[in-house]
Design a protein around this motif. Sequence first.
Motif, mmCIF file in Angstrom:
data_model
loop_
_atom_site.group_PDB
_atom_site.id
_atom_site.type_symbol
_atom_site.label_atom_id
_atom_site.label_comp_id
_atom_site.label_asym_id
_atom_site.label_seq_id
_atom_site.Cartn_x
_atom_site.Cartn_y
_atom_site.Cartn_z
ATOM 1 N N UNK A 1 0.879 -1.402 -0.178
ATOM 2 C CA UNK A 1 0.064 -0.098 -0.109
ATOM 3 C C UNK A 1 0.868 1.484 0.192
ATOM 4 N N UNK A 2 1.989 1.331 0.604
ATOM 5 C CA UNK A 2 2.776 2.411 0.926
ATOM 6 C C UNK A 2 3.587 2.668 -0.394
ATOM 7 N N UNK A 3 3.923 1.667 -1.107
ATOM 8 C CA UNK A 3 4.670 1.799 -2.273
ATOM 9 C C UNK A 3 3.559 2.513 -3.275
ATOM 10 N N UNK A 4 2.399 1.783 -3.406
ATOM 11 C CA UNK A 4 1.202 2.250 -4.381
ATOM 12 C C UNK A 4 0.897 3.869 -4.016
ATOM 13 N N UNK A 5 0.839 4.151 -2.841
ATOM 14 C CA UNK A 5 0.374 5.363 -2.503
ATOM 15 C C UNK A 5 1.593 6.682 -2.982
ATOM 16 N N UNK A 6 2.833 5.967 -2.536
ATOM 17 C CA UNK A 6 3.976 6.913 -2.858
ATOM 18 C C UNK A 6 4.284 7.273 -4.257
ATOM 19 N N UNK A 7 3.992 6.021 -4.975
ATOM 20 C CA UNK A 7 4.024 6.455 -6.467
ATOM 21 C C UNK A 7 2.953 7.435 -7.074
ATOM 22 N N UNK B 1 1.833 12.741 -9.080
ATOM 23 C CA UNK B 1 0.865 14.053 -9.027
ATOM 24 C C UNK B 1 2.070 15.210 -8.928
ATOM 25 N N UNK B 2 3.047 14.978 -7.938
ATOM 26 C CA UNK B 2 3.834 16.096 -7.773
ATOM 27 C C UNK B 2 4.874 16.456 -9.129
ATOM 28 N N UNK B 3 5.116 14.939 -9.865
ATOM 29 C CA UNK B 3 5.877 14.924 -10.948
ATOM 30 C C UNK B 3 5.228 15.997 -12.086
#
Length: 478
Positions: free
Chosen positions: A422-428, A433-435
């Motif tokens: 979940x953390x990998x998915x949310x951080x990507x 979004x930021x990219x």
Amino acid sequence: MADIQESKDRLSETLDQVVSLLKKHQLVENLVHKQEMLKHDLIETIVHRQNKIELQNILNALHPADVAHILEALPLDDRLYLWDLVKVDRDGDILLEVSDAVRQTLIADMDSEELLAAAEKLGTDELADLAPDLPKDVLQDLMESLDAFNRERLQSALSYPEHTVGALMDFDIVTVREDITLEVALRYLRRLDELPDHTDKIFVIDRHDNIKGVLPITTILVNDLDVTVQDVMAADVVLFHPEDVADDAAKAFERYDLVSAPVVDKNNKLVGRLTVDEVMDYIREESDADRLSMAGLREEEDFFSSVWASVQNRWAWLAINLVTALIASRVIGLFENSIGKVVALAALMPIVAGIGGNSGNQTTTMIVRGLALGQISGSNMRSQVTKELGVALVNGLIWGGVLGCVTYALYADYRLSLVMTAAITLNLLLAALMGVVIPLVMNKFGRDPAVGSSVLITAMTDSGGFFIFLGLATIFLL
């Protein structure tokens, strides 16, 4: 004749030869100084002269761009020694070829008379490229040495902002009238000493210098010489104005495979031309600047500059990076108790931040490229954001699942493996979004979207990744 690789190898061998001669010169000079002998000064003079002649012969045989490459590859003392050996009539051409940082070191070593002599051998458009680096007194003397016509041209070229067509155009143009025959046009061309570089077409004008069309050189060669210029000229011309943005002109040159193109004022009067070599130089310089900006460097740096000069160039974004690192450390500090209870979190959280930073930089690179090519606009911005979020979601589920399996194999805790996924998915998703948002916002406010984007993306994905991963772990594992 030599291909690119052969030319590159030959230049590398020449550089090695120059370095070897410089070392030999220094070694012999040191030995002569240490020896006590009769006619010491005479022997030292002979040694100096032999080395100078050999180095001068090498430099004289090289193209100015190759001499520039060698100068850029040498430490400051060797560079200045070699620069003194360059023929005076080649100084100007070589100054135009070296990087901005190296040019400053060479100009600083020249006196006003040398600079003026070098500049006077250049064309008006070349002077416009060199003028910003010249001392004010030299530039003033140079202006006074020009005739009224060329002085007006130079002042006009210097009046345009840096990233415009006017700053890139040159004034070496060949024109003909539309009512003459091809035979007359051909006789006119033959009376010229030489054609300007990259002349693939002649510009057709009326008696008021208004552009009417262009006459490709190939058209003269394949048509009957009795026909008039207006019968065979191309009236549908790609032309530019001095105020046009250089990026747009570069895209037009690529799109229409141009070698040269006319530059006209608001009244359609021909004032100059833009050539492919100037466009290529501009594209290369912008590409170099973008690469430096992505790493947070403000300007091109001389490899052999002083430590202090390099520090001044690099400190700004390092300071920003330090602040963002402190923020990331405070995010980690919020979850000290969680890390203390589940030690595996300390080993896994760098993975979450690292993969997020890499994904964000990939997205930023695509957006910056799209902005540079004019492919991103308000009409397709939403679809671009949706696409990048979709890519991030798929990558997150795939690679988050892989890392979740690895986590389970290492720690035998299915809850920890689910948190990892979940953390990998949310951080990507955050990285995507930021990219997209960071370069678009910078572009919106007139800032170069490439400047420091990678630093900002890394800061967001580090802090965000730590918060997401440790936050999920705190909620579901404790």
